[in-house]
Structure formats: structure tokens, C-alpha cells
Write a protein that holds these residues in place. Sequence first.
Motif, PDB file in Angstrom:
ATOM      1  N   SER A 157       0.847  -1.185   0.000  1.00  0.00           N
ATOM      2  CA  SER A 157       0.000   0.000   0.000  1.00  0.00           C
ATOM      3  C   SER A 157       0.883   1.235   0.000  1.00  0.00           C
ATOM      4  CB  SER A 157      -0.926   0.010   1.220  1.00  0.00           C
ATOM      5  OG  SER A 157      -0.149   0.056   2.415  1.00  0.00           O
ATOM      6  N   GLY A 158       0.329   2.355  -0.392  1.00  0.00           N
ATOM      7  CA  GLY A 158       1.065   3.603  -0.450  1.00  0.00           C
ATOM      8  C   GLY A 158       0.477   4.505  -1.510  1.00  0.00           C
TER       9      GLY A 158
ATOM     10  N   THR B 194      10.991   6.846 -10.808  1.00  0.00           N
ATOM     11  CA  THR B 194       9.620   7.071 -11.255  1.00  0.00           C
ATOM     12  C   THR B 194       8.664   6.909 -10.080  1.00  0.00           C
ATOM     13  OG1 THR B 194      10.174   6.163 -13.438  1.00  0.00           O
ATOM     14  CG2 THR B 194       7.850   6.370 -12.906  1.00  0.00           C
ATOM     15  N   TRP B 195       7.751   7.860  -9.952  1.00  0.00           N
ATOM     16  CA  TRP B 195       6.688   7.794  -8.951  1.00  0.00           C
ATOM     17  C   TRP B 195       5.357   7.728  -9.702  1.00  0.00           C
ATOM     18  CZ3 TRP B 195      11.033  10.690  -8.482  1.00  0.00           C
ATOM     19  CH2 TRP B 195      11.745  10.653  -7.267  1.00  0.00           C
ATOM     20  N   ILE B 196       4.670   6.605  -9.654  1.00  0.00           N
ATOM     21  CA  ILE B 196       3.360   6.473 -10.293  1.00  0.00           C
ATOM     22  C   ILE B 196       2.299   6.586  -9.204  1.00  0.00           C
ATOM     23  CG2 ILE B 196       1.842   5.013 -11.661  1.00  0.00           C
ATOM     24  CD1 ILE B 196       4.258   3.699 -12.872  1.00  0.00           C
TER      25      ILE B 196
ATOM     26  N   ALA C  17      11.877  -1.088  -5.929  1.00  0.00           N
ATOM     27  CA  ALA C  17      10.524  -0.984  -6.466  1.00  0.00           C
ATOM     28  C   ALA C  17       9.565  -1.297  -5.331  1.00  0.00           C
ATOM     29  CB  ALA C  17      10.312  -1.925  -7.639  1.00  0.00           C
ATOM     30  N   GLU C  18       8.778  -0.309  -4.927  1.00  0.00           N
ATOM     31  CA  GLU C  18       7.949  -0.483  -3.742  1.00  0.00           C
ATOM     32  C   GLU C  18       6.852   0.577  -3.705  1.00  0.00           C
ATOM     33  OE1 GLU C  18      10.478   0.196  -0.404  1.00  0.00           O
ATOM     34  OE2 GLU C  18      10.906   2.268  -0.947  1.00  0.00           O
ATOM     35  N   TRP C  19       5.824   0.292  -2.929  1.00  0.00           N
ATOM     36  CA  TRP C  19       4.814   1.300  -2.633  1.00  0.00           C
ATOM     37  C   TRP C  19       5.350   2.212  -1.539  1.00  0.00           C
ATOM     38  CZ3 TRP C  19       0.792   2.189  -5.612  1.00  0.00           C
ATOM     39  CH2 TRP C  19       0.300   1.158  -6.414  1.00  0.00           C
ATOM     40  N   THR C  20       5.075   3.507  -1.665  1.00  0.00           N
ATOM     41  CA  THR C  20       5.578   4.472  -0.690  1.00  0.00           C
ATOM     42  C   THR C  20       4.600   5.641  -0.563  1.00  0.00           C
ATOM     43  OG1 THR C  20       7.431   5.939  -0.130  1.00  0.00           O
ATOM     44  CG2 THR C  20       6.886   5.715  -2.465  1.00  0.00           C
ATOM     45  N   ASP C  21       4.655   6.300   0.576  1.00  0.00           N
ATOM     46  CA  ASP C  21       3.893   7.534   0.779  1.00  0.00           C
ATOM     47  C   ASP C  21       4.781   8.762   0.603  1.00  0.00           C
ATOM     48  OD1 ASP C  21       1.302   6.495   1.319  1.00  0.00           O
ATOM     49  OD2 ASP C  21       1.965   5.918   3.324  1.00  0.00           O
ATOM     50  N   ARG C  22       6.069   8.559   0.331  1.00  0.00           N
ATOM     51  CA  ARG C  22       6.979   9.688   0.138  1.00  0.00           C
ATOM     52  C   ARG C  22       6.681  10.391  -1.177  1.00  0.00           C
ATOM     53  NH1 ARG C  22      10.335   5.661   2.120  1.00  0.00           N
ATOM     54  NH2 ARG C  22      11.054   5.164   0.005  1.00  0.00           N
TER      55      ARG C  22
END
Length: 381
Positions: free
Chosen positions: A115-116, A147-149, A371-376
Amino acid sequence: MDQLRAARPAHLDTPADEHTRAAELSYAMSQPRTGRTRKAGIPRPGWALGLAGVAAATAAAVTIATTGGTTPPPGSPIATDRQPTTHSSEPVARLSARQLLLVAAESSLKAPQGSGAYWYVEKVSGDAQQVGTRTRYTVDSLGRSRTWIARSPERESWWVSQNLGTKPASGSEEAWKRDGSPSTWTVSVNKNADTKEQLIIEAKGGKPFGNAINDGDKVADLAGENVSMAELQDLPTTAAELKAYLLKGYRGHGTESTGDPQDADSWLFQVTAGLLSDMPVKPAVRAAAYQVLAGLDGVRSLGEVTDALDRRGEGIARTEKWPTGEFERQLVVDPRTGILLTDRFVAVAPTGTYGWAKPGTAVHWNAIVKAEWTDREPVKP
């Protein structure tokens, strides 16, 4: 699945020790892209050097996220400080390419959804080029991309790239010195199918640059089509359905050039690797993608290999023919986790632009650092 579990070598389940690779990653990389209506996937032999040379040029804005490259499952960042697995001295059986891919598929199903607010991918990559005036030798152009998607269409998705410079390839240092130890080189690259141009590449790197990549709610390019986060999250979860979905975009040529014929299996190998590389998809979709690869003709096992970041994995490969000769597309996979570590092009019988490359030379490679979900929030240049 029971037969595959029985055939699975014990070393694939050996926990890996961790140690710091910050020094190694200080020169690791990814490519700036040239201006297009969308960002391109992994550069193919035949035009990859056109992108490699752009490391020294000014990059124009891009509007859609890339599909090519290599990656882990959602929520499972690739550890860049992982020590290669220690192996027993006893010989182990090599998995066939099909077995390896099915094991990777099974491992992918175990990954958490994650999640993120953003799907974050950090890549390092390189392109080999032949240069020199007094003598000929090879240099590697290096770069890094992030890349931030965004999960929500209300947020901006971003792509940021940085040229990390060019350096003599391993084994080319003496030839570079004989050439006067230059810090700039002139290379000939493909501007398009019919035209070449001269570009200057430098040893010195550059500042980060980038832009937002949203096109309405579309945030990525999959199989030649711009897709939204919602569409990526709704991809088919069986191999047959995913293959049919991806083949809807096949037109007898590659995703970037209508004048470059490509057979269906080569095309599927490319776009499926891209999905595994960059896309924020469910674990079941990632598993289905490995099953699609397992069903393709001409895929062979390389056994254990080491990528450019000194990470060990199991390699699979497929030979492809391009206008610039014959190349092998190699994927390096960690079957314990289902992570795709590296995607690279290796010369087999190159011609033309790549005629200088000896068989076995990696002319382009892309590796996933994280490669990961993040809130940053995206780090904008």
C-alpha cells in the motif's frame, strides 16, 4: 507445482546475508529519455545507442511512464545491500527455463499487495559504446532514473533522470590511456531509421531533470498503449487471459518503431518483461506474467549469473534478430522472491552500429535498485 517444488534446488531457499553496497551504487545508473509522446521501454539493439548518446544531450519532456526494465513484486523493495547467496560445495541441478519461471510465478503469489500513495521504481542502467581516435576501446554511459506512479489520478506522477557520466569499460583502461585519457568522446547514434547524428558524451555527469508524466488518468505505457492505475490494477490474473490482453496491442512490429518487424513471441517477451519491470500490478498478475514467459518458444536457462550490481540470480535468455544483428535478451530473476533483477541485451552476432561488439558483450542493461509502494512524495528536480 509439486514436481517443481521437488526439483527446486535447496540453495534457492537459503537466506541471503546483507551488507552495504553504497560504494558500488555510487556509479550505478539509468537513462535519460529523448522527447516522445510517451516514455519508451527498454532500448532495443538497433536504436539503444541513440538513447545512450542522449546522456550528454538535453532531454525533452516525456508524458507517460516507461514499461521496460526489471523489478520486484509490489511491497517488496529490492535490497541493494544484499550479499550473494552462499552455496554448498555440492552440485545442484539446474532448473530449465520453464521450471525457473514457474517457480518465480509461485514465489510472486506469496508477495504482499502493498500500500502507499505512489509506486516507486529506481533504476540504474548502462550502454556500451565504442570510441577512440588513436585506438578503439569501449566506454560505458551511466545514469539513474526514478519514477513515482501515483495511485490516485488526483496526484501527479513523476519521472526524474540523471546522467551519471561515462567511463572506460572494464578492461579498456589501458586503451583509454593510450588514447590520451580523454574526458569527452564523439559517438554516432541513430536519430531515426534513416539518419545518424554525432553526439558528444562526457565523463562528467549532469544534474537531475524530469517532469510530470500524467496524460489525463494515464500513467504508464503497457504493450504500446497508455494505461491508468485502475487499468493496471484490473489486469487479468491468469496466463491465458493476460497473454490475450497483451497481444491485443501486437501489430507485427515493436512498440517503438513501425518499420521494425518483430515476431509475436519476441514482442510478448519484451512487453511482459516490461510489466514485470515497472508496473504496479497485483501479485497474481506478476505470477501470470512469469507463466506467459514460461510458455514462449526459444527461452533457455543460463543457470546462475551475476548482474552489473553484483547481485546473483538465475538467468533466462531468448535470441532475437534486429537490423543490427543477432542479440540475446537476458532476464536475471531471483526465483525465491519472484523479483526480476536485470534486463540486458548481449551481443551474439552484431552488425552495423554494434559490429564492434564481441559476442557476450552486454551492449545495454537495466537493473532495478528499488521498487515499492511508498507515501513519500516525488523528489522533483
